[in-house]
Design a protein around this motif. Structure first.
Motif, mmCIF file in Angstrom:
data_model
loop_
_atom_site.group_PDB
_atom_site.id
_atom_site.type_symbol
_atom_site.label_atom_id
_atom_site.label_comp_id
_atom_site.label_asym_id
_atom_site.label_seq_id
_atom_site.Cartn_x
_atom_site.Cartn_y
_atom_site.Cartn_z
ATOM 1 N N GLU A 190 117.011 -24.184 55.982
ATOM 2 C CA GLU A 190 116.262 -24.957 56.982
ATOM 3 C C GLU A 190 115.746 -24.056 58.110
ATOM 4 O O GLU A 190 116.373 -23.073 58.487
ATOM 5 C CB GLU A 190 117.172 -26.032 57.582
ATOM 6 C CG GLU A 190 117.628 -27.082 56.583
ATOM 7 C CD GLU A 190 118.561 -28.092 57.246
ATOM 8 O OE1 GLU A 190 118.219 -28.528 58.359
ATOM 9 O OE2 GLU A 190 119.610 -28.400 56.677
ATOM 10 N N GLY A 191 114.612 -24.451 58.662
ATOM 11 C CA GLY A 191 114.079 -23.840 59.875
ATOM 12 C C GLY A 191 113.768 -22.365 59.771
ATOM 13 O O GLY A 191 113.801 -21.650 60.774
ATOM 14 N N LYS A 192 113.435 -21.867 58.576
ATOM 15 C CA LYS A 192 113.180 -20.428 58.418
ATOM 16 C C LYS A 192 111.692 -20.125 58.500
ATOM 17 O O LYS A 192 110.854 -20.956 58.141
ATOM 18 C CB LYS A 192 113.754 -19.924 57.097
ATOM 19 C CG LYS A 192 115.287 -19.936 57.065
ATOM 20 C CD LYS A 192 115.816 -19.152 55.896
ATOM 21 C CE LYS A 192 117.334 -18.992 55.987
ATOM 22 N NZ LYS A 192 117.866 -18.172 54.893
ATOM 23 N N GLU A 193 111.380 -18.914 58.979
ATOM 24 C CA GLU A 193 109.994 -18.472 59.093
ATOM 25 C C GLU A 193 109.859 -17.083 58.488
ATOM 26 O O GLU A 193 110.841 -16.348 58.342
ATOM 27 C CB GLU A 193 109.574 -18.445 60.572
ATOM 28 C CG GLU A 193 109.596 -19.816 61.223
ATOM 29 C CD GLU A 193 109.120 -19.761 62.674
ATOM 30 O OE1 GLU A 193 108.297 -18.885 62.976
ATOM 31 O OE2 GLU A 193 109.583 -20.583 63.482
ATOM 32 N N LYS A 194 108.608 -16.706 58.189
ATOM 33 C CA LYS A 194 108.354 -15.426 57.527
ATOM 34 C C LYS A 194 108.199 -14.313 58.563
ATOM 35 O O LYS A 194 107.463 -14.459 59.530
ATOM 36 C CB LYS A 194 107.082 -15.547 56.683
ATOM 37 C CG LYS A 194 106.751 -14.321 55.860
ATOM 38 C CD LYS A 194 105.517 -14.612 55.023
ATOM 39 C CE LYS A 194 104.953 -13.354 54.411
ATOM 40 N NZ LYS A 194 103.701 -13.613 53.708
ATOM 41 N N TYR A 195 108.895 -13.188 58.333
ATOM 42 C CA TYR A 195 108.827 -12.011 59.209
ATOM 43 C C TYR A 195 108.256 -10.829 58.433
ATOM 44 O O TYR A 195 108.547 -10.661 57.240
ATOM 45 C CB TYR A 195 110.225 -11.618 59.712
ATOM 46 C CG TYR A 195 110.807 -12.548 60.748
ATOM 47 C CD1 TYR A 195 110.822 -12.202 62.095
ATOM 48 C CD2 TYR A 195 111.359 -13.774 60.381
ATOM 49 C CE1 TYR A 195 111.357 -13.053 63.045
ATOM 50 C CE2 TYR A 195 111.886 -14.626 61.323
ATOM 51 C CZ TYR A 195 111.894 -14.258 62.654
ATOM 52 O OH TYR A 195 112.420 -15.101 63.602
ATOM 53 N N SER A 196 107.461 -10.010 59.100
ATOM 54 C CA SER A 196 106.974 -8.752 58.517
ATOM 55 C C SER A 196 107.804 -7.611 59.104
ATOM 56 O O SER A 196 107.888 -7.466 60.335
ATOM 57 C CB SER A 196 105.496 -8.534 58.856
ATOM 58 O OG SER A 196 104.719 -9.574 58.323
ATOM 59 N N ILE A 197 108.415 -6.810 58.246
ATOM 60 C CA ILE A 197 109.308 -5.742 58.706
ATOM 61 C C ILE A 197 108.814 -4.395 58.177
ATOM 62 O O ILE A 197 108.663 -4.216 56.962
ATOM 63 C CB ILE A 197 110.768 -5.969 58.230
ATOM 64 C CG1 ILE A 197 111.244 -7.378 58.607
ATOM 65 C CG2 ILE A 197 111.694 -4.927 58.814
ATOM 66 C CD1 ILE A 197 112.626 -7.726 58.038
ATOM 67 N N ASN A 198 108.525 -3.470 59.083
ATOM 68 C CA ASN A 198 108.257 -2.080 58.703
ATOM 69 C C ASN A 198 109.583 -1.331 58.750
ATOM 70 O O ASN A 198 110.286 -1.371 59.766
ATOM 71 C CB ASN A 198 107.267 -1.423 59.674
ATOM 72 C CG ASN A 198 105.858 -1.920 59.467
ATOM 73 O OD1 ASN A 198 105.343 -1.910 58.363
ATOM 74 N ND2 ASN A 198 105.208 -2.351 60.547
ATOM 75 N N ILE A 199 109.932 -0.647 57.669
ATOM 76 C CA ILE A 199 111.237 0.031 57.575
ATOM 77 C C ILE A 199 111.002 1.516 57.322
ATOM 78 O O ILE A 199 110.167 1.891 56.489
ATOM 79 C CB ILE A 199 112.075 -0.553 56.416
ATOM 80 C CG1 ILE A 199 112.282 -2.064 56.607
ATOM 81 C CG2 ILE A 199 113.421 0.151 56.306
ATOM 82 C CD1 ILE A 199 112.787 -2.779 55.377
ATOM 83 N N ILE A 200 111.737 2.368 58.050
ATOM 84 C CA ILE A 200 111.717 3.808 57.785
ATOM 85 C C ILE A 200 113.143 4.244 57.455
ATOM 86 O O ILE A 200 114.057 4.071 58.269
ATOM 87 C CB ILE A 200 111.154 4.608 58.979
ATOM 88 C CG1 ILE A 200 109.698 4.208 59.251
ATOM 89 C CG2 ILE A 200 111.241 6.110 58.701
ATOM 90 C CD1 ILE A 200 109.018 4.997 60.362
ATOM 91 N N ASP A 201 113.319 4.790 56.252
ATOM 92 C CA ASP A 201 114.620 5.324 55.818
ATOM 93 C C ASP A 201 114.642 6.807 56.173
ATOM 94 O O ASP A 201 113.756 7.559 55.773
ATOM 95 C CB ASP A 201 114.785 5.116 54.311
ATOM 96 C CG ASP A 201 116.083 5.722 53.782
ATOM 97 O OD1 ASP A 201 117.078 5.709 54.524
ATOM 98 O OD2 ASP A 201 116.097 6.206 52.634
ATOM 99 N N THR A 202 115.649 7.243 56.929
ATOM 100 C CA THR A 202 115.665 8.615 57.445
ATOM 101 C C THR A 202 116.774 9.440 56.788
ATOM 102 O O THR A 202 117.755 8.891 56.295
ATOM 103 C CB THR A 202 115.879 8.615 58.968
ATOM 104 O OG1 THR A 202 117.137 8.002 59.265
ATOM 105 C CG2 THR A 202 114.770 7.858 59.677
ATOM 106 N N PRO A 203 116.648 10.792 56.792
ATOM 107 C CA PRO A 203 117.705 11.644 56.235
ATOM 108 C C PRO A 203 118.950 11.642 57.113
ATOM 109 O O PRO A 203 118.889 11.313 58.306
ATOM 110 C CB PRO A 203 117.074 13.042 56.221
ATOM 111 C CG PRO A 203 115.622 12.847 56.503
ATOM 112 C CD PRO A 203 115.496 11.571 57.257
#
Length: 820
Positions: A190-203
């Protein structure tokens, strides 16, 4: 005389009874998270409005006393007032606010082998970005999605940071909910919305620390991953320091909860003790080690389990197992107590003993996390597909959106002391973007860019603020590890990459309507060097590879030794340089031969000394004459400029004409390049010019440059010079039965044991050892621990070498000079 020295001279000449605020240069590009809209005043992490002192503030004195000083008399009404142009900041439209509220830019950072890439692989799987999960060292030999380089998959480590983007459906941030609203959780639809996530995986390796540095420089939030067994390790401390440098709010995720010896609450104590974080658990584990099966959400007091194919279904229940109920209630009370120290609203409820609802806790969590006062701690096991979805919800609910992080830029058209300009992530504002990472792609140079303001469009014309060059954006893409997705435009607050634009790492791009410039990131100095040459004849690919790697990585340096004419490469560690040598062989087909590693020694002075040096040369016609008087004094590192050498001109009266002062400074800088003891660069000294004299005919720039070099050499020998060597913080993790052998080996290498932590079946030892004594340690450690021990190194500082070592180095240098 420029305005800055003139103001400074007036300050020196002020009468004692007039109070004066000193000239303050404002912090450049500080990032202050705020909790209000763009039009509100920015709030500092301490909750106070941020003020910028940009000039001398005049203080009116009601006293009519007249006082005199030895130079110029200054009255209050004569004090200069700097006036800066008033700026009309762009206003965020409703469409901008709506888009930014569901945008997150996060990095995943941790110590080596804490499970960053494994965690990112699960995030991509649960968000639908990849169809199958592949392990870092999996049997299928495919490797994790974010480790796209062949070397990364072979060695099982991350070498380059990799960017991707994903969509996740999550409940809205609790601060957007009305009073009395129901708080929905991970297991609820219930009550969920769409999020855009930019992810950077680092060493995780300290050798590739620049990758972490430039990722955190452009991100709005971060996830700090910790091992449930090892806890806070050496690189964890480094990453935390980098997050603090750029004011990045973070969540902590305690990974590997299924491992034997896991203890998340010991890790939280280490976060509080070693990293001085106000941290508390948002979850407690259900089961321990091999029996770990889920977590209890302490905010909503519900049990969460992962079921289905690879844990893709989250089952939420009110039935908390009796075995953990008492622990959950205890840790929930601890969470409220710790959070009350960071959030005033919750503190008032706590002190008044008023009822505290789930929504009160969740709203306080977001406010305190965004304002850098609190670190929520999640827990799970990425390899066992447990707890990852709850972490994703935490990223959406508790980390800031791009509008809540206050970014600033400098206006290059104004003097350095001008206040920074706030940037507003509005789509119709003038474009401001920062190129933070370069890669050589299949189609030319790939430039990673964070857009802070305005909109970047494919085919649009942008200007490089450093060079002033106008360039067209031929291709704009969003990155998914090594895959690309073409896009037409990128809005403010997003991360993208563009092809075919020649630039350097740290360049600012605008649309030409402004003169804004962002400051570049902090780049550490290299600590190790080695000579390199190609096998057989040198080919163009050899220099092409070195030029490309230098451009991509600011910590990788190349120079030609003036004496031996050898090509010298410098970097952050043996692994760092080994990787580049291997890449030259694979990517450019250039097999190389390397020499013995060299340590970055330095020379410095330990006490102040005076100089009075005259350079005089007469050879028919006009000669050379220059006299300089002053002192050479030790200097600490300046935190603002990150420099530990400086030239200071204190001449009053013009005994040396102004046109010769730059030549004296140039001579000082030239003398720093090559020390007198061993030929290594000189650091940690300040050249103070107090007086001198010039000849009307014979004085010229060359004479004063040579006079400065001669004066420096004369004073340097009198200042008790010493040789400095890089000292590393070494952390060793090994089984407990080898503790005596490990300590003995470090003592043989003249190491200083700083700390030892003993756990059930293994121990962690922290020591400080000179880098020059650490060569070959990895094979020695493997041998004495039956291959079970591991270690990591991080540069700490430069310290004086032992007196006998200094004597030997000076004798060797002297013999080398005489043999020429």
């Amino acid at each position: 005389m420029s305005s800055l020295p003139r103001i400074a001279s007036r300050i020196r000449s002020l009468p004692a009874n007039i109070p004066v605020t000193p000239l303050v240069r404002p912090t450049i590009l500080t990032r202050k998270p705020i909790l209000s809209t763009a039009s509100s005043p920015s709030i500092s992490p301490l909750g106070k409005p941020r003020t910028i002192s940009s000039s001398l503030r005049s203080t009116s004195s009601s006293s009519s006393k007249r006082s005199f000083s030895s130079s110029v008399r200054v009255r209050d009404e004569e004090k200069p007032k700097d006036e800066w142009p008033e700026r009309v900041l762009p206003v965020l439209k409703d469409s901008d606010v709506k888009r930014l509220k569901r945008q997150r830019n996060v990095g995943i950072s941790a110590h080596i082998d804490s499970g960053k890439t494994t965690l990112t692989e699960r995030i991509l799987y649960y968000t639908g970005r990849i169809r199958d999960i592949h392990e870092v060292r999996g049997r299928d030999a495919v490797g994790a999605k974010m480790d796209s380089m062949e070397l990364e998959r072979e060695k099982g480590i991350t070498i380059q940071s990799a960017a991707t983007f994903a969509d996740w459906v999550s409940p809205p941030p609790p601060t957007e909910l009305a009073e009395g609203a129901t708080l929905h959780g991970t297991g609820s639809e219930e009550g969920k919305e769409k999020y855009s996530i930019n992810i950077i995986d680092t060493p995780g390796h300290v050798d590739f620390t620049i990758e972490v540095e430039r990722a955190l420089r452009v991100l709005d939030g971060a996830v700090l991953v910790l091992c449930a067994v090892s806890g806070v390790q050496s690189q964890t401390i480094t990453v935390d320091r980098q997050m603090r440098r750029y004011n990045v709010p973070r969540l902590a995720f305690i990974n590997k909860m299924d491992r034997a010896g896991s203890n998340p609450f010991r890790v939280i104590q280490q976060l509080r003790g070693k990293l001085k974080m106000n941290a508390a658990a948002l979850q407690v584990p259900i089961g321990a080690e091999g029996d770990f099966s889920g977590v209890v959400d302490l905010v909503r007091m519900k049990a969460l389990y992962n079921e289905g194919v690879k844990g893709n279904q989250v089952v939420e229940t009110d039935e908390i197992p009796e075995s953990v109920r008492a622990l959950a209630e205890e840790k929930r009370a601890e969470l409220i107590e710790q959070l009350s120290e960071a959030d005033e609203t919750l503190c008032d409820l706590f002190l008044d003993e008023s009822p505290i609802t789930e929504l009160d806790i969740a709203q306080a969590l977001r406010r305190a996390t965004v304002s850098l006062k609190f670190t929520p701690v999640f827990m799970g096991s990425a390899i066992k597909n447990t707890g990852v979805q709850a972490l994703l919800d935490g990223v959406c609910q508790y980390l800031p959106d791009p509008n809540e992080v206050h970014n600033q830029a400098l206006d290059a058209a104004l003097p350095p002391q001008a206040p920074p300009v706030p940037l507003v992530p509005a789509a119709d504002a003038p474009l401001v973007g920062l190129a933070f990472k370069l890669e050589e792609g299949r189609y030319g140079q790939l430039t990673y860019m964070r857009v802070y303001q305005g909109e970047l469009k494919r085919g649009g014309v942008i200007y490089n603020a450093r060079t002033g060059k106008k360039v067209k954006v031929p291709r704009l893409v969003r990155m998914h590890s090594d895959e690309m997705e073409d896009v037409e435009s990128i809005g403010a607050g997003e991360i993208c990459a563009m092809f075919g634009v020649e630039c350097s790492s740290g360049d600012t791009f605008t649309d030409g309507s402004t003169t804004f410039s962002m400051t570049s990131m902090f780049v550490p100095e290299p600590v190790i060097s080695l000579s390199i040459r190609p096998e057989g004849n040198e080919t163009p690919n050899f220099s092409r590879a070195l030029n490309r790697f230098q451009k991509e990585d600011p910590t990788f340096r190349v120079h030609v030794d003036s004496e031996s004419q050898e090509t010298i490469i410098s970097g952050m560690g043996e692994l760092h340089l080994d990787i580049y040598v291997e890449r030259m062989k694979r990517e450019y087909n250039v097999a190389c031969v390397t020499g013995k590693p060299r340590v970055a020694f330095r020379e410095t002075i330990t006490e102040e000394s005076k100089f009075n040096y005259t350079h005089k040369k007469q050879s028919g016609g006009s000669g050379q004459f220059g006299r300089v008087i002053g002192k050479l004094e030790p200097m600490e590192m300046d935190p603002d400029t990150n420099k530990d050498t400086a030239f200071e001109n204190r001449i009053i009266g013009g005994n040396i004409p102004n046109q010769f002062i730059p030549a004296i400074e140039k001579g000082f800088q030239e003398a720093l390049d090559r020390g007198l003891l061993t030929g290594h660069p000189i650091s940690g000294c300040r050249f103070v010019l107090e007086d001198g004299s010039a000849h009307s005919v014979d004085s010229n720039e060359l004479a004063f440059r040579l006079a400065a070099i001669g004066a420096f050499r004369e004073a340097f020998q009198k200042s008790k010079p010493v040789i400095l060597e890089p000292v590393m913080t070494v952390e060793v993790v090994a089984p407990i039965e080898f503790q005596g052998n490990v300590i003995g080996a470090l003592n043989q290498r003249k190491g200083t044991i700083v700390d030892t932590e003993v756990r059930d079946d293994e121990f962690t030892l922290t020591a400080e050892v000179a880098l020059n004594d650490m060569f070959g340690y990895s094979s020695q450690l493997r041998g004495m621990t039956q291959g079970k021990g591991e270690f990591s190194m991080e540069y700490k500082n430069h310290q004086p070498v032992m007196p006998n070592v200094q004597r030997d180095m000076m004798d060797a240098f002297r013999k080398k000079q005489l043999s020429k």
